[in-house]
Design an enzyme around this catalytic site. Structure first.
Site, PDB file in Angstrom:
ATOM      1  N   LEU A  33       0.808  -1.229   0.000  1.00  0.00           N
ATOM      2  CA  LEU A  33       0.000   0.000   0.000  1.00  0.00           C
ATOM      3  C   LEU A  33       0.836   1.271   0.000  1.00  0.00           C
ATOM      4  O   LEU A  33       1.914   1.324   0.586  1.00  0.00           O
ATOM      5  CB  LEU A  33      -0.926  -0.001   1.222  1.00  0.00           C
ATOM      6  CG  LEU A  33      -1.879  -1.202   1.308  1.00  0.00           C
ATOM      7  CD1 LEU A  33      -2.714  -1.123   2.593  1.00  0.00           C
ATOM      8  CD2 LEU A  33      -2.798  -1.291   0.091  1.00  0.00           C
ATOM      9  N   HIS A  37      -3.477   4.379  -2.404  1.00  0.00           N
ATOM     10  CA  HIS A  37      -4.457   3.472  -1.795  1.00  0.00           C
ATOM     11  C   HIS A  37      -5.116   4.148  -0.576  1.00  0.00           C
ATOM     12  O   HIS A  37      -6.333   4.083  -0.400  1.00  0.00           O
ATOM     13  CB  HIS A  37      -3.773   2.200  -1.283  1.00  0.00           C
ATOM     14  CG  HIS A  37      -3.185   1.320  -2.352  1.00  0.00           C
ATOM     15  ND1 HIS A  37      -1.841   1.084  -2.456  1.00  0.00           N
ATOM     16  CD2 HIS A  37      -3.761   0.606  -3.345  1.00  0.00           C
ATOM     17  CE1 HIS A  37      -1.601   0.259  -3.453  1.00  0.00           C
ATOM     18  NE2 HIS A  37      -2.757  -0.046  -4.032  1.00  0.00           N
ATOM     19  N   GLY A 148      -9.249   3.703  -8.233  1.00  0.00           N
ATOM     20  CA  GLY A 148      -8.438   4.837  -8.669  1.00  0.00           C
ATOM     21  C   GLY A 148      -8.545   5.084 -10.168  1.00  0.00           C
ATOM     22  O   GLY A 148      -8.629   4.148 -10.958  1.00  0.00           O
ATOM     23  N   ASP A 151      -6.001   3.497 -12.824  1.00  0.00           N
ATOM     24  CA  ASP A 151      -6.367   2.378 -13.696  1.00  0.00           C
ATOM     25  C   ASP A 151      -7.720   2.732 -14.315  1.00  0.00           C
ATOM     26  O   ASP A 151      -8.744   2.127 -13.999  1.00  0.00           O
ATOM     27  CB  ASP A 151      -6.458   1.092 -12.877  1.00  0.00           C
ATOM     28  CG  ASP A 151      -5.150   0.800 -12.176  1.00  0.00           C
ATOM     29  OD1 ASP A 151      -4.241   0.273 -12.819  1.00  0.00           O
ATOM     30  OD2 ASP A 151      -5.021   1.144 -10.977  1.00  0.00           O
ATOM     31  N   GLN A 154      -9.825   0.091 -16.059  1.00  0.00           N
ATOM     32  CA  GLN A 154     -10.395  -0.826 -15.063  1.00  0.00           C
ATOM     33  C   GLN A 154     -11.633  -0.200 -14.404  1.00  0.00           C
ATOM     34  O   GLN A 154     -12.664  -0.854 -14.247  1.00  0.00           O
ATOM     35  CB  GLN A 154      -9.327  -1.140 -14.021  1.00  0.00           C
ATOM     36  CG  GLN A 154      -9.833  -1.821 -12.776  1.00  0.00           C
ATOM     37  CD  GLN A 154      -8.698  -2.183 -11.837  1.00  0.00           C
ATOM     38  OE1 GLN A 154      -7.998  -3.165 -12.046  1.00  0.00           O
ATOM     39  NE2 GLN A 154      -8.488  -1.390 -10.797  1.00  0.00           N
ATOM     40  N   MET A 185       1.807   7.195  -8.242  1.00  0.00           N
ATOM     41  CA  MET A 185       2.158   6.176  -7.241  1.00  0.00           C
ATOM     42  C   MET A 185       1.688   4.815  -7.701  1.00  0.00           C
ATOM     43  O   MET A 185       0.599   4.680  -8.269  1.00  0.00           O
ATOM     44  CB  MET A 185       1.522   6.519  -5.910  1.00  0.00           C
ATOM     45  CG  MET A 185       2.211   7.663  -5.255  1.00  0.00           C
ATOM     46  SD  MET A 185       1.569   7.946  -3.618  1.00  0.00           S
ATOM     47  CE  MET A 185       2.451   9.435  -3.207  1.00  0.00           C
ATOM     48  N   SER A 186       2.539   3.824  -7.466  1.00  0.00           N
ATOM     49  CA  SER A 186       2.200   2.457  -7.859  1.00  0.00           C
ATOM     50  C   SER A 186       3.013   1.510  -6.987  1.00  0.00           C
ATOM     51  O   SER A 186       4.164   1.813  -6.633  1.00  0.00           O
ATOM     52  CB  SER A 186       2.570   2.244  -9.330  1.00  0.00           C
ATOM     53  OG  SER A 186       2.647   0.859  -9.604  1.00  0.00           O
ATOM     54  N   ARG A 188       4.356  -1.018  -7.923  1.00  0.00           N
ATOM     55  CA  ARG A 188       5.504  -1.501  -8.705  1.00  0.00           C
ATOM     56  C   ARG A 188       6.687  -0.528  -8.690  1.00  0.00           C
ATOM     57  O   ARG A 188       7.787  -0.913  -9.068  1.00  0.00           O
ATOM     58  CB  ARG A 188       5.088  -1.749 -10.162  1.00  0.00           C
ATOM     59  CG  ARG A 188       4.194  -2.973 -10.334  1.00  0.00           C
ATOM     60  CD  ARG A 188       3.883  -3.208 -11.798  1.00  0.00           C
ATOM     61  NE  ARG A 188       3.109  -4.420 -12.001  1.00  0.00           N
ATOM     62  CZ  ARG A 188       1.788  -4.483 -11.994  1.00  0.00           C
ATOM     63  NH1 ARG A 188       1.074  -3.391 -11.775  1.00  0.00           N
ATOM     64  NH2 ARG A 188       1.161  -5.630 -12.189  1.00  0.00           N
TER      65      ARG A 188
HETATM   66  P1  AMP Z   1      -3.800  -2.065  -6.839  1.00  0.00           P
HETATM   67  O1  AMP Z   1      -3.373  -2.442  -5.457  1.00  0.00           O
HETATM   68  O2  AMP Z   1      -2.686  -1.568  -7.700  1.00  0.00           O
HETATM   69  O3  AMP Z   1      -4.664  -3.099  -7.490  1.00  0.00           O
HETATM   70  O4  AMP Z   1      -4.728  -0.798  -6.651  1.00  0.00           O
HETATM   71  C1  AMP Z   1      -5.863  -0.831  -5.825  1.00  0.00           C
HETATM   72  C2  AMP Z   1      -6.681   0.401  -6.090  1.00  0.00           C
HETATM   73  O5  AMP Z   1      -5.909   1.561  -5.815  1.00  0.00           O
HETATM   74  C3  AMP Z   1      -7.126   0.513  -7.568  1.00  0.00           C
HETATM   75  O6  AMP Z   1      -8.456   0.985  -7.606  1.00  0.00           O
HETATM   76  C4  AMP Z   1      -6.146   1.495  -8.123  1.00  0.00           C
HETATM   77  O7  AMP Z   1      -6.640   2.204  -9.238  1.00  0.00           O
HETATM   78  C5  AMP Z   1      -5.937   2.413  -6.946  1.00  0.00           C
HETATM   79  N1  AMP Z   1      -4.666   3.123  -7.102  1.00  0.00           N
HETATM   80  C6  AMP Z   1      -3.453   2.590  -7.388  1.00  0.00           C
HETATM   81  N2  AMP Z   1      -2.536   3.565  -7.513  1.00  0.00           N
HETATM   82  C7  AMP Z   1      -3.179   4.748  -7.322  1.00  0.00           C
HETATM   83  C8  AMP Z   1      -2.773   6.123  -7.338  1.00  0.00           C
HETATM   84  N3  AMP Z   1      -1.519   6.470  -7.586  1.00  0.00           N
HETATM   85  N4  AMP Z   1      -3.712   7.055  -7.098  1.00  0.00           N
HETATM   86  C9  AMP Z   1      -5.006   6.709  -6.843  1.00  0.00           C
HETATM   87  N5  AMP Z   1      -5.448   5.441  -6.819  1.00  0.00           N
HETATM   88  C10 AMP Z   1      -4.552   4.463  -7.053  1.00  0.00           C
END
Ligand code: AMP
Length: 283
Positions: A33, A37, A148, A151, A154, A185-186, A188
């Site tokens: 996270l 998130h 978010g 994506d 998605q 932010m990611s 990865r």
């Molecule tokens: P993930 O853990 O990457 O599957 O992301 C979980 C949720 O967090 C998804 O709805 C993503 O779109 C959202 N999310 C991931 N990165 C960001 C970000 N930088 N800003 C806002 N939401 C995000």
């Protein structure tokens, strides 16, 4: 914060909460996270009496086994982070708990949304996403769920699924959280080498230039320009850049289009794949 690992336990707990008429806001994640998130969780906490977060690295949405194996995992840190924000319930199921002995995805028809952008490069990805989100929605049965705009495809696909399956869940899109240098932010990002991490803000810088120079009649020119920018870049490989309409995710056809458009990008920084997008103005 309550932590559950099985469907049965979380369902039993949530059904008792629902009997007390508590509204549930749900944030599905794959863990590792970050502030992006957490922003979804804070938003959920403002509008719901109970916030449920799931952490599940969903195998069926990965088209690349190495990416799945190397996906960052930090359950202990995540748990502490979630305790520091307003998360009431954390659901961490195992792969077996979700898929039993059949790790495969359902086939979905998202009316064409699944064939654009990510769908072209990550086969089966959105069937995997649809399968896990539908399963989690059945388990948690939230009033609202938060996704978010990072994506964006998605997000649109989940909205379509909810509409098509007539699920009584409101889907809320949340803005993209960025590092100070602009990199979205990611989870990865922590896998990027020092050099690639330093190069990665170029992605958002390019998107901002696109937004600045965008008019509905220069889409081809801008697309060529972005392609050239990345051809010249020594460390970043462009997978795709496309300008698309928010609802259909198709490239806008009419120059007079007053529809909402966005620029979308996928880039390899070494073997780490990064995606980003930006809203474009029509005036
Ligand atoms: P993930 O853990 O990457 O599957 O992301 C979980 C949720 O967090 C998804 O709805 C993503 O779109 C959202 N999310 C991931 N990165 C960001 C970000 N930088 N800003 C806002 N939401 C995000």
């Amino acid at each position: 914060m309550k932590i559950f690992n099985t469907k049965q336990e979380i369902k039993r707990y949530l059904s008792a909460q629902k009997k007390e008429n508590k509204t549930i806001g749900f944030v599905p994640t794959m863990g590792a996270l970050h502030k992006g998130h957490l922003s979804l969780i804070k938003k959920a906490a403002k509008k719901n009496e109970l916030v449920v977060v799931s952490i599940f690295v969903n195998p069926t949405q990965f088209d690349n086994n190495e990416d799945l194996i190397k996906y960052p995992k930090s359950i202990e840190i995540d748990t502490h982070l979630l305790e520091s924000v307003s998360c009431d319930v954390l659901f961490i199921p195992s792969v077996k708990e979700i898929y039993e002995n059949n790790i495969s995805s359902e086939k979905f028809d998202f009316e064409g949304l699944e064939h654009q952008m990510e769908g072209k490069y990550r086969k089966e990805h959105f069937n995997g996403v649809g399968t896990i989100v539908k399963t989690l929605f059945e388990i948690v049965a939230p009033n609202k769920a938060y996704f978010g705009q990072k994506d964006f495809q998605q997000l649109q696909i989940i909205k379509k699924m909810v509409k098509k399956h007539r699920l009584n869940i409101k889907i809320k899109g949340c803005r993209i959280y960025r590092e100070e240098d602009g990199l979205a932010m990611s989870s990865r990002n922590i896998r990027l080498s020092k050099e690639h991490r330093a190069a990665a803000p170029f992605i958002y810088k390019t998107l901002k230039k696109v937004r600045k120079n965008y008019t509905p009649d220069n889409i081809t020119k801008l697309t060529d320009w972005v392609n050239n920018q990345f051809k010249k870049h020594p460390l970043l490989d462009l997978e795709y850049f496309t300008i698309a309409e928010e609802k259909t995710l198709e490239t806008p056809k009419s120059k007079e289009s007053n529809k909402k458009n966005r620029a979308f990008i996928a880039v390899f920084a070494g073997n780490i794949r990064l995606i980003d997008n930006i809203r474009l103005k029509n005036d």
